[in-house]
Scaffold this active site. Structure first.
Site, PDB file in Angstrom:
ATOM      1  CG  HIS A  62      -2.003  -1.071   1.097  1.00  8.65           C
ATOM      2  ND1 HIS A  62      -2.967  -1.131   0.113  1.00  8.65           N
ATOM      3  CD2 HIS A  62      -2.192  -2.167   1.878  1.00  8.65           C
ATOM      4  CE1 HIS A  62      -3.712  -2.210   0.294  1.00  8.65           C
ATOM      5  NE2 HIS A  62      -3.263  -2.853   1.347  1.00  8.65           N
ATOM      6  CB  SER A 118      -4.199  -5.756   0.229  1.00  6.17           C
ATOM      7  OG  SER A 118      -5.032  -5.073   1.138  1.00  6.17           O
ATOM      8  CD  GLU A 146      -3.388   0.517  -2.775  1.00  8.39           C
ATOM      9  OE1 GLU A 146      -2.794  -0.410  -3.347  1.00  8.39           O
ATOM     10  OE2 GLU A 146      -3.589   0.507  -1.557  1.00  8.39           O
TER      11      GLU A 146
END
Length: 171
Positions: A62, A118, A146
């Site tokens: 992330h 994720s 994203e």
């Protein structure tokens, strides 16, 4: 000197180095945050991305959370993204495989130790659970920002399914 090329077959899209497939999110199961993603949750967001003729960025963890070499810099490019019966199916390609970071990420993926995916998103429409046996939220529509390659995904079924490989040895 002769060169030997070794290609390991998988069910990825084609034989380009660094390509992989998997699920950025899975439908119908409760994740580590107590949420469930409903079928159709990505439909509007994917349509918006396609209108812009692009897909969300591919990040590592992330965006790295302060790691200088990965802080928000994409590690690859998503080449396809769609909802199917299981979840958000993704196909992508790692970039910069000739760098230290590229080699580490690709190697960890090939070895199966970096295999989670994720999503980064904003919940647009959801239903709150009312009983202890229900999920905290059922996400019916999300704005997808994203999709990251991660070590520990919140949704245990959000995983890399196949990684293409190419190795050269000089003899």
């Amino acid at each position: 000197m002769d060169r030997i090329e070794i290609k390991f077959a998988t069910d990825a899209v084609d034989d380009k180095t660094g390509e992989f497939t998997g699920y950025g999110a899975a439908f119908g199961n409760i994740d580590a945050h107590g949420d469930v993603i409903a079928r159709g949750a990505f439909k509007a967001s994917l349509r918006d991305w396609r209108t812009r003729k692009e897909l969300p960025p591919m990040l590592l963890q992330h965006g790295g959370f302060g790691m200088v070499d990965t802080d928000g810099i994409p590690i690859g490019k998503w080449t396809a993204m769609e909802e199917d019966e299981a979840g958000l199916r993704v196909e992508g390609r790692l970039i910069n495989l000739d760098t230290d970071l590229g080699k580490r990420v690709y190697g960890a993926m090939r070895e199966g130790v970096l295999k989670g995916l994720s999503i980064g998103y904003r919940a647009k429409k959801f239903v709150l659970g009312t009983k202890p046996t229900e999920p905290n939220r059922t996400l019916e529509a999300v704005d997808l920002f994203e999709v990251s390659v991660v070590t520990v995904p919140a949704n245990d079924r959000a995983r890399i399914a196949a990684v293409k490989s190419y190795a050269e040895m000089t003899i």
